[in-house]
Scaffold this motif. Structure first.
Motif, short mmCIF file in Angstrom:
data_model
loop_
_atom_site.label_atom_id
_atom_site.label_comp_id
_atom_site.label_asym_id
_atom_site.label_seq_id
_atom_site.Cartn_x
_atom_site.Cartn_y
_atom_site.Cartn_z
N ASN A 97 0.84 -1.27 0.13
CA ASN A 97 -0.09 0.03 0.23
C ASN A 97 0.81 1.15 -0.08
O ASN A 97 2.14 1.19 0.12
N ILE A 98 0.25 2.59 -0.15
CA ILE A 98 0.89 3.65 -0.28
C ILE A 98 1.73 3.88 1.25
O ILE A 98 2.93 4.38 0.93
N GLU A 99 1.18 3.71 2.39
CA GLU A 99 2.22 3.83 3.48
C GLU A 99 3.58 3.18 3.26
O GLU A 99 4.44 3.50 3.50
N GLN A 100 3.19 1.79 2.99
CA GLN A 100 4.54 0.87 2.86
C GLN A 100 5.44 1.58 1.71
O GLN A 100 6.63 1.36 2.02
N GLN A 121 2.80 10.49 7.35
CA GLN A 121 1.47 11.36 7.56
C GLN A 121 2.04 12.78 7.22
O GLN A 121 1.27 13.30 6.29
N GLU A 122 3.35 13.12 7.49
CA GLU A 122 3.88 14.47 7.13
C GLU A 122 4.03 14.60 5.67
O GLU A 122 3.67 15.79 5.01
N LEU A 123 4.40 13.42 4.91
CA LEU A 123 4.76 13.67 3.59
C LEU A 123 3.41 13.65 2.58
O LEU A 123 3.62 14.36 1.59
N LEU A 124 2.71 12.98 3.03
CA LEU A 124 1.16 12.97 2.29
C LEU A 124 0.55 14.10 2.58
O LEU A 124 -0.02 14.74 1.43
N ALA A 125 0.65 14.88 3.76
CA ALA A 125 0.17 16.28 3.68
C ALA A 125 0.94 17.20 2.88
O ALA A 125 0.43 18.23 2.26
N ILE A 150 2.62 10.35 -4.94
CA ILE A 150 3.35 9.45 -4.01
C ILE A 150 4.80 8.97 -4.18
O ILE A 150 5.53 9.01 -3.42
N GLY A 151 5.06 9.23 -5.59
CA GLY A 151 6.50 8.84 -5.91
C GLY A 151 7.25 9.91 -5.29
O GLY A 151 8.42 9.92 -4.91
N ALA A 155 10.16 9.64 -2.64
CA ALA A 155 11.86 10.08 -2.69
C ALA A 155 12.19 11.08 -1.55
O ALA A 155 13.33 11.18 -1.23
N LEU A 156 11.23 11.80 -0.99
CA LEU A 156 11.49 12.87 0.12
C LEU A 156 11.37 12.16 1.52
O LEU A 156 11.71 12.89 2.32
#
Length: 256
Positions: A97-100, A121-125, A150-151, A155-156
């Motif tokens: 999944n996206i988190e993984q 959570q920080e990066l998705l925001a 998401i990519g 990377a970040l």
């Protein structure tokens, strides 16, 4: 004056099946915090140059330094874990999944579980996606633009000082592409990281780049600010690029 982030010292690349240079004796330096766009047509050497920074390609000749260190002396795996890398095909793992996906490198580096969860959570925001709505989804459940976000988040993940982006928006529709360009400028402005962004789109290159590197047949034709390139093109090739863009502007002007 910001410190030098990346240096190319007489860097060339040739392949065994060709007598021509893929990258031809490049000498330049990039300061920390710059957003560098690398513009050129297919076969100009822009992607080859980019991939030498994280040693997906090694130079045939010359030296590349990152923050003063010769990268030829650095283990390639360790080097790549310190550099963010985003490609057009995104490259998300479809079975997790996206988190993984975002947590891939932090897990390899054995980060604490709570630290990983907070970073996801920080990066998705940061990339404009709601964590609760997206972290459990799989790549196949996302649009192309969402996958590219998401990519970028992946990377970040380890907070790299340098980000390499190889035509990340090339396969997206025009509206999504413009929106993501704006998002990327916001992200760069808030982080002060060094970005190298490959594109064949002159409008994208000049919109994003604090400086633009124009390549043709393996050579860097001009490396300067967008304004300086437009007002003082270095050679006929650069001049023709500028003229082609102006012709497109006139075309749209005639329709309004």
């Amino acid at each position: 004056m910001n410190p030098t982030a990346i240096e190319f010292h007489d860097v060339s690349k040739t392949y065994s099946d060709s007598n021509e240079y893929a990258v031809d004796h490049v000498n330049l330096s990039i300061s920390e915090g710059e957003f560098i766009t690398i513009l050129g047509s297919s076969g100009s050497g822009k992607t080859t140059l980019l991939k030498m920074v994280n040693r997906l390609n090694d130079p045939s000749h010359g030296i590349i330094k990152i923050f003063g260190e010769d990268i030829a002396r650095v283990d390639p795996v360790k080097l790549r874990r310190k550099i963010g890398y985003v490609i057009q095909q995104v490259g998300l793992f479809p079975h997790i999944n996206i988190e993984q996906n975002i947590a891939t490198v932090p897990r390899l580096l054995k980060w604490d579980k709570k630290k990983i969860e907070e970073r996801v959570q920080e990066l998705l925001a940061l990339v404009g996606l709601d964590s609760e709505n997206f972290k459990r989804r799989y790549p196949s459940q996302l649009s192309g633009g969402q996958q590219q976000r998401i990519g970028l988040a992946r990377a970040l993940a380890t907070d790299p000082n340098i980000m390499l982006l190889d035509e990340p928006f090339g396969a997206l529709d025009a509206i999504t592409r413009l929106n993501l360009q704006d998002e990327l400028l916001k992200i760069h402005g808030g982080m002060k990281k060094t970005f190298l962004f490959v594109t064949h789109d002159i409008n994208e290159a000049f919109k994003l780049g604090t400086r633009v590197m124009i390549m043709n047949q393996g050579k860097v034709c001009q490396f300067d600010t967008p304004r300086e390139i437009v007002t003082h093109p270095a050679d006929d090739f650069v001049y023709s690029l500028i003229q082609s863009s102006k012709e497109q502007e006139r075309f749209w002007g005639n329709l309004t």
